[in-house]
Enzyme design. Sequence first.
Site, PDB file in Angstrom:
ATOM      1  N   PRO A 101       0.644  -1.112   0.046  1.00  0.00           N
ATOM      2  CG  PRO A 101      -0.972  -1.539   1.606  1.00  0.00           C
ATOM      3  CD  PRO A 101       0.583  -2.065   1.059  1.00  0.00           C
ATOM      4  CD  GLU A 102       3.381   2.469  -4.192  1.00  0.00           C
ATOM      5  OE1 GLU A 102       3.499   3.581  -4.702  1.00  0.00           O
ATOM      6  OE2 GLU A 102       3.605   1.564  -4.767  1.00  0.00           O
ATOM      7  CE  LYS A 117       5.459   4.031   0.555  1.00  0.00           C
ATOM      8  NZ  LYS A 117       6.421   3.016   0.252  1.00  0.00           N
ATOM      9  NE  ARG A 157       4.732 -11.390   2.111  1.00  0.00           N
ATOM     10  CZ  ARG A 157       5.737 -11.184   1.437  1.00  0.00           C
ATOM     11  NH1 ARG A 157       5.574 -10.447   0.031  1.00  0.00           N
ATOM     12  NH2 ARG A 157       6.938 -11.328   1.692  1.00  0.00           N
ATOM     13  NE  ARG A 162      11.187  -2.223  -4.226  1.00  0.00           N
ATOM     14  CZ  ARG A 162       9.956  -1.916  -3.545  1.00  0.00           C
ATOM     15  NH1 ARG A 162       9.821  -0.930  -2.695  1.00  0.00           N
ATOM     16  NH2 ARG A 162       8.655  -2.401  -3.768  1.00  0.00           N
TER      17      ARG A 162
END
Length: 262
Positions: free
Chosen positions: A2-3, A59, A112, A250
């Site tokens: 989630p950003e 975030k 997670r 990334r």
Amino acid sequence: MPELPEVETFKRYLDSTSLHQRISGIDVRSAYVVKGVSRRELARRLKNRCFESSRRHGKHLFVRTDSEPWLRLHFGMTGSLQYLKRDEQPPKTARVIFRFANKCRLAFDDQRKFGEVELITDVDEFLQTRGLGPDALEISLSQFKAIVGEHRGAVKAILLNQQLIAGIGNLYADEILFRAHVHPATYAARLSDRDAARLFRAMRYVLEKAIALKTDFNRLPKSWLLTHRGKAGLCPRCARALKSATIGGRTSWFCTHCQKRK
């Protein structure tokens, strides 16, 4: 992960479902996500309180109670919120469940378990302690240009650095750079003033558009990179094959024709 757009969507969801309801209890199903406080202390300090308002920065989502503590939620890789009516069963991966006096519940779901649930006393102090930069939707053009101009390295790494600009993650960084016609590995020092302004406008547009669409990837414009990103993906502008590279630690996806490296 989630950003900013997802967390803003969670904020609005919480505001519309869970404010001004008395908390009757808290079920902590995984103490792993609870930080800085025991599950018993978390329940004790929030019981009989109400969520009064919320605030997002980058975030992180902060929820103010009618007492001293703020509840801080960070959604990690897979976190989300789900409001449950009386007869609804919580998801199996719900880690913390806030029970309200009206028998409804708010579940912090996190498959997670990389998310975080914490109590803090002061949001601004938390942001300062963590060294978080200005929020990506609150930063001004002049601030943005100063940040980009003063830091070395690839422009994508700068967008991802939460200490410089808070809220942008890997997916939306790729989309912002694609819309601005900027190669993710371009050194920030090589961006012109016009490039930086175009990148700023792209950042605002992408984040605001994603929020407006409630971050539903099925509703994203087909002209966006995100709907084509990945192996065998083709550029939505020129139909050439997309390329990938590791930038700023990334995986980045981009079009070498539409995003020429300076």
